[in-house]
Write a protein that holds these residues in place. Structure first.
Motif, short mmCIF file in Angstrom:
data_model
loop_
_atom_site.label_atom_id
_atom_site.label_comp_id
_atom_site.label_asym_id
_atom_site.label_seq_id
_atom_site.Cartn_x
_atom_site.Cartn_y
_atom_site.Cartn_z
N GLY A 58 9.88 -7.42 73.75
CA GLY A 58 11.31 -7.71 73.94
C GLY A 58 11.60 -9.10 73.38
N ASN A 59 11.40 -9.23 72.09
CA ASN A 59 11.51 -10.55 71.46
C ASN A 59 12.35 -10.51 70.19
N ARG A 60 13.20 -9.48 70.05
CA ARG A 60 13.89 -9.30 68.76
C ARG A 60 15.35 -9.69 68.81
N HIS A 120 7.95 -18.63 60.11
CA HIS A 120 7.30 -17.54 59.39
C HIS A 120 7.95 -16.17 59.59
N ARG A 121 8.89 -16.07 60.51
CA ARG A 121 9.48 -14.76 60.81
C ARG A 121 10.82 -14.66 60.08
N ALA A 122 11.10 -13.48 59.55
CA ALA A 122 12.27 -13.37 58.70
C ALA A 122 13.21 -12.25 59.11
N HIS A 166 -5.09 -13.61 64.19
CA HIS A 166 -3.83 -12.89 64.39
C HIS A 166 -2.88 -13.76 65.19
N THR A 167 -1.58 -13.56 65.00
CA THR A 167 -0.57 -14.33 65.73
C THR A 167 0.50 -13.39 66.26
N PRO A 168 0.84 -13.52 67.53
CA PRO A 168 1.84 -12.61 68.11
C PRO A 168 3.26 -13.16 68.05
N CYS A 169 4.24 -12.28 68.07
CA CYS A 169 5.57 -12.68 68.47
C CYS A 169 5.52 -12.88 69.99
N PRO A 189 1.76 -7.57 73.10
CA PRO A 189 0.35 -7.27 73.34
C PRO A 189 -0.38 -6.81 72.07
N LEU A 190 0.38 -6.45 71.03
CA LEU A 190 -0.25 -5.91 69.82
C LEU A 190 -0.65 -7.03 68.87
N SER A 191 0.25 -7.97 68.68
CA SER A 191 -0.03 -9.17 67.89
C SER A 191 -0.45 -8.84 66.46
N CYS A 192 0.51 -8.44 65.65
CA CYS A 192 0.18 -7.99 64.29
C CYS A 192 0.34 -9.08 63.24
N GLY A 193 0.79 -10.28 63.64
CA GLY A 193 0.97 -11.35 62.64
C GLY A 193 -0.36 -11.90 62.17
N ARG A 194 -0.37 -12.46 60.98
CA ARG A 194 -1.62 -13.03 60.43
C ARG A 194 -1.42 -14.47 60.02
N LEU A 241 13.67 -4.36 71.36
CA LEU A 241 12.22 -4.16 71.19
C LEU A 241 11.85 -4.15 69.70
N CYS A 242 10.53 -4.24 69.46
CA CYS A 242 9.99 -4.15 68.10
C CYS A 242 9.61 -2.70 67.82
N VAL A 243 9.97 -2.21 66.65
CA VAL A 243 9.69 -0.79 66.34
C VAL A 243 8.21 -0.45 66.37
N PHE A 244 7.36 -1.38 65.97
CA PHE A 244 5.94 -1.06 65.91
C PHE A 244 5.43 -0.56 67.26
N VAL A 245 5.82 -1.27 68.31
CA VAL A 245 5.36 -0.89 69.64
C VAL A 245 6.21 0.24 70.21
N ALA A 246 7.50 0.21 69.93
CA ALA A 246 8.39 1.24 70.49
C ALA A 246 7.99 2.64 70.02
S1 SF4 Z 1 4.04 -5.71 66.84
FE1 SF4 Z 1 6.15 -6.43 66.53
S2 SF4 Z 1 6.50 -7.90 68.18
FE2 SF4 Z 1 4.27 -7.62 68.01
S3 SF4 Z 1 3.54 -9.25 66.66
FE3 SF4 Z 1 3.95 -7.44 65.40
S4 SF4 Z 1 6.08 -7.70 64.67
FE4 SF4 Z 1 5.78 -9.09 66.42
#
Ligand code: SF4
Lengths: 78, 610
Positions: B74-76, B180-182, B284-287, B291-296, B492-497
């Motif tokens: 819930g960070n979008r 870094h987020r766009a 890895h770096t999270p938003c 819990p997924l943390s897909c940033g690099r 929400l972020c689509v990746f997790v949703a």
């Molecule tokens: S899954 Fe979505 S919310 Fe999580 S780090 Fe990746 S882009 Fe950010």
């Protein structure tokens, strides 16, 4: 001879001689996609996507010389 | 009210007047939040025919009812405005930390109107709102700007800003937050630049009160547990982010290569996730709260491309990398850093350079015009072009207009791979038919983020669909378009949703998301209601497009997709079969055979008929 390609985290199940996630193996005539891929320790359910030469096929399709079976984890991303 | 603050902040940049307004609870409910609220206000307050770079355009930052709640991801926020690239709607999503901080100011929405006479930034510290001079940061890149504005406001503040590309009105300019987020696509950064608005700085402690805090905590723990179980098993998204995807799309023969002249790239292993992980990945770096943390976080430690930053993600690899035929990973990583620092969308940047490369190789534009040779695979020329685009220098002026205008200007519109003048993302629709229908009909022009049916066609999530088949795709595309409108409205972020919140069963698909929204807001939504609201949002956006002059006549695919079969890979010989899908799609959407929403449909959704 057929080729098995594993993508990303699935590469871990391949022997060290694999190059860029691809190995060549010999299989008996009539071996199916399912039989070939089940030699490797990956989930054979909807957690994996398995394609034959990049195409969506029935898992019971028999393999031909030179075919490539690719597997990757079904996960959202992109 | 819970979940939503039901408050919006309006800043008139011409007069510096700041006002706050209450949001009607019925509107809040009917339009969900985020992207939904934004189109409601945009449609109500602005003539869709305005020039997108004029003071008459309105720029909206919008959070959703799950932003700044414990809901995982819930960070979008969404940036919604009229796009100068497409002339249609822009709605660009971003995560990181800024959106959460924005919501903690006590406002769900920021609306920016007019145009400042000098560069300014807006500081929102709860009810203290100031329009301040940005003269000292104008011309600076997004990283320096962020550092300076945090230093002069507060370490607790978060910054969304534009770089030189936005200031210079490049049509691929992004709004960068947390460096870094766009919110990348459709030129939202150029709209900000046209308003002389360099940055927005947000801080505060007003977390939205929740309708059922305990229930929200429980469902969030449950969802995070499911994500955690995958991460433990070795989730690709955690290990690689999306950088593992080039191998997937290359296998399927739909990896954009050399401006879509091919669907496979012979050097793919030089630019894939494994190469990135082995050579440049730090961690890895999270938003926020993901819990997924897909940033690099990556670093090129030395050499001509030395640098440190985040990325590249798949879409950057498939545009600045394979799209341009570039196989030098260090240069590609550097190009990504530069786009982040100048504030540019990597997809449009990369695919515009790719078109220029094809035009150069075909002899349609000269070395003299460009200032250097520009062959596919020339990574140094690619990097040089990025700088020229950001600063509007020489041939960069042509590039900064995007590939559609570039190809048209030099007499070869057939080379631009765009819909509604926006560049395609990383899935060639000749081998993923549903994506073709999606690109052709997307309210923001070609985009995967408006209903990414590649989840099913490519990734098998939640179920596997044959990418070569057109059957069932109209229904699937509609379903995904509405689902993405819902996610983008929720926060929400689509990746997790898509993977962890939506159900596999399409009938009960949004049940958990509806529950989360109820725990947040107390609105008592049924799953059917949230899908209907998403349809309302999508359809109102379509009405905006029609009035903006980007209506059904733009529901087309570019020449290459329809008339040039893929020459290689598993989809060899295929073209995009749009005409097989479009009529049924219109019908599924409740639009007439020409693509206009019917009166009945508008009435059913409670939308204005004119
Ligand atoms: S899954 Fe979505 S919310 Fe999580 S780090 Fe990746 S882009 Fe950010």
């Amino acid at each position: 001879m057929i080729r098995i390609k594993m993508i990303a985290n699935y590469r871990a199940v391949l022997p060290p001689e694999a190059k860029h996630g691809v190995i060549e193996i010999d299989v008996p005539d009539g071996t199916t996609v399912y039989e070939a891929i089940s030699r490797f320790d990956i989930p054979l359910n909807d957690e994996s996507v398995i394609v034959l030469n990049g195409l969506t096929v029935d898992m019971n399709t028999p393999l031909k010389e030179g075919d490539m079976v690719t597997a990757f984890s079904a996960i959202a991303g992109g | 009210m819970y979940g939503w603050h039901l408050k919006l902040l309006r800043v008139n940049l011409t007069t510096h007047k700041v006002t706050t307004e209450d949001v009607d609870p019925q509107i809040a409910r009917d339009y969900l939040g985020g992207r939904g609220w934004a189109i409601h206000y945009l449609y109500k307050e602005m003539n869709p025919a305005v020039d997108p770079l004029s003071p008459e355009n309105i720029l909206i930052f919008a959070t959703g009812p799950l932003t700044a709640t414990p809901a995982p991801t819930g960070n979008r926020y969404m940036v919604v405005t009229k796009s100068p690239l497409t002339g249609a709607l822009a709605h660009s999503n971003s995560g990181g930390e800024f959106p959460t901080w924005m919501k903690r100011t006590g406002f769900d929405l920021f609306i920016f109107e007019g145009k400042a006479s000098e560069p300014v930034y807006v500081l929102v510290n709860e009810d203290q709102v100031e329009v301040r001079s940005a003269a000292h940061v104008w011309g600076k890149d997004t990283h320096e700007t962020t550092d300076i504005l945090k230093a002069e406001t507060s370490a607790e503040a978060r910054v969304a800003c534009i770089g030189p590309a936005g200031e210079n009105l490049a049509l691929m300019a992004a709004i960068m937050n947390d460096k870094h987020r766009a919110a990348a696509r459709s030129g939202v950064g150029a709209v900000m630049g046209s308003k002389n608005l360099k940055a927005v700085v947000a801080m505060g402690n007003k977390n939205p009160p929740l309708h059922d805090t305990e229930g929200m905590r429980a469902i969030s723990v449950e969802t995070s547990k499911n994500v955690g179980a995958d991460v433990k098993k070795g989730s690709n998204m955690r290990i690689y982010g999306t950088s593992y995807v080039p191998q997937v799309t290359n296998t399927l023969g739909i990896l954009p290569t050399r401006n879509f002249l091919q669907g496979t790239f012979e050097h793919v292993h030089n630019v894939d996730g494994d190469a990135l992980k082995d050579q440049y990945l730090i961690r890895h770096t999270p938003c926020y709260r993901c819990p997924l943390s897909c940033g690099r976080l990556t670093e090129v430690p030395d050499g001509p491309y030395k640098g440190k930053g985040e990325g590249p993600e798949y879409e950057t690899i498939s545009s600045l990398g394979t799209g341009c035929g570039v196989s030098n990973l260090a240069a590609l990583v550097k190009a990504n850093y530069l786009c982040n620092e100048y504030g540019m969308d990597t997809i449009t940047t990369g695919m515009t350079i790719a078109v220029a490369m094809e035009m150069y190789e075909k002899g349609y534009i000269s070395e003299e015009l460009i200032g250097m040779p520009l062959k596919f695979g020339d990574h140094d020329a690619m990097i040089a072009m990025i700088k020229k685009m950001a600063y509007n220098e020489g041939f960069g002026k042509d590039l900064a207009m995007g590939s559609y205008r570039l190809a048209e200007k030099y007499g070869h519109p057939e080379l631009a791979v765009t819909t509604r003048k926006q560049e395609f993302p990383g899935y060639d629709p000749r081998g993923s038919q549903g994506m073709g229908l999606l690109y052709a009909t997307s309210n923001k022009g070609a985009s995967h983020m408006e209903g990414d049916v590649a989840y099913e066609e490519v990734f098998g999530v939640p179920v596997k669909e044959n990418p070569h088949s057109t059957e069932g795709k109209p229904e699937l595309v509609k379903h995904f378009q509405d689902s993405f409108a819902l996610i983008d409205s929720s926060g929400l972020c689509v990746f997790v949703a898509i993977r962890y919140v939506f159900d596999k069963n399409r009938l009960i698909w949004p049940q958990t998301l509806a529950t989360m929204m109820n725990l947040s807001t107390g609105a008592g939504y049924t799953p059917e209601e949230v899908m209907k609201a998403a349809d309302r949002v999508y359809t109102l956006e379509r009405m905006f497009l029609i009035k903006a002059g980007s209506g059904p006549e733009w529901d087309v695919l570019p020449y290459r997709m329809l008339h040039e079969p893929l020459p290689d890979g598993p989809a060899k010989g295929m073209v995009a079969e749009l005409d097989k899908m479009l009529p049924e799609f219109y019908e599924k959407r409740g639009w007439d055979e020409k693509g206009y929403p019917t009166k009945e449909k508008l009435m059913e959704l409670g939308l204005p008929i004119n």
